[in-house]
Design an enzyme around this catalytic site. Sequence first.
Site, PDB file in Angstrom:
ATOM      1  N   LYS A  84       1.128   4.190  -3.057  1.00  0.00           N
ATOM      2  CA  LYS A  84       0.804   5.603  -2.885  1.00  0.00           C
ATOM      3  C   LYS A  84       2.023   6.490  -3.131  1.00  0.00           C
ATOM      4  CE  LYS A  84      -3.589   5.300  -1.983  1.00  0.00           C
ATOM      5  NZ  LYS A  84      -4.575   5.819  -2.957  1.00  0.00           N
ATOM      6  N   TYR A 111       0.825  -1.206   0.000  1.00  0.00           N
ATOM      7  CA  TYR A 111       0.000   0.000   0.000  1.00  0.00           C
ATOM      8  C   TYR A 111       0.860   1.257   0.000  1.00  0.00           C
ATOM      9  CZ  TYR A 111      -3.523   3.410   1.420  1.00  0.00           C
ATOM     10  OH  TYR A 111      -4.346   4.509   1.473  1.00  0.00           O
TER      11      TYR A 111
END
Length: 245
Positions: free
Chosen positions: A167, A163
């Site tokens: 990002k 994750y």
Amino acid sequence: MKTVLITGANKSIGLETARQLLQQGYYVYLGCRDLQKGQQAVDQLKSEGLQHTEPIIIDVDTLDSIQEARKILGTKTKSLDVLINNAGISGSFPQTSLNTDPKVFRQVFETNFFGVINTTQAFIDLLRQSPEPRIVNVTSGLGSLTLHNDPTWKYYHVKGAAYTSSKAALNAYTIVLAYDLRDTAFKVNVVDPGYTATDFNHHSGTGTVPDAAIRVVKAATLEPDGPTGQFFSDDNSPETGISPW
């Protein structure tokens, strides 16, 4: 009436962002993967008196779906004023650098990174027809590489390998996108909605959905003299609202 497309908009921050933009007079194309859920969200908004919205099917994991959504939207409007790339996933946790299955990395990147690229490229021609186009990529405070190297940061130990990487990659793409569009009227930014209580984190967040949406809407409605190529995060930097990359 200005137009906006929001991906992942049938619930949570995406839906509240739609609500707030409708209240400001925008026409909202509510992007969703499931037409029934999208129509339910639209019906909910219309029951509140917010009439200028309709669902549009778009699965950012599938290029064919994105291209079909672009084709459909092109029959409804000649231009798009705002694109909000809101759809995202976290992937299964925990996510360590050595034990996370590469399939999880690919899955998370497909939505959070490649999905944004494909969607942006598909709709850029409609955005170019707007006199004041805006692109908002919804990121996370966890995408800050600078803060991840600061042991005093409050989220220092929250390190989701897939994750966080997705990002950080999204942030890097946004920097280049803003640079490539620097001599135009585009405003291109990433927004961290903050640690918000949603299904995304099993409602463990401390922030509210309305407050998170306010941050997204602010970037979507920037004035012509507003900033571009910025990482907005009231959570990471409450004093300035600008997070370190």
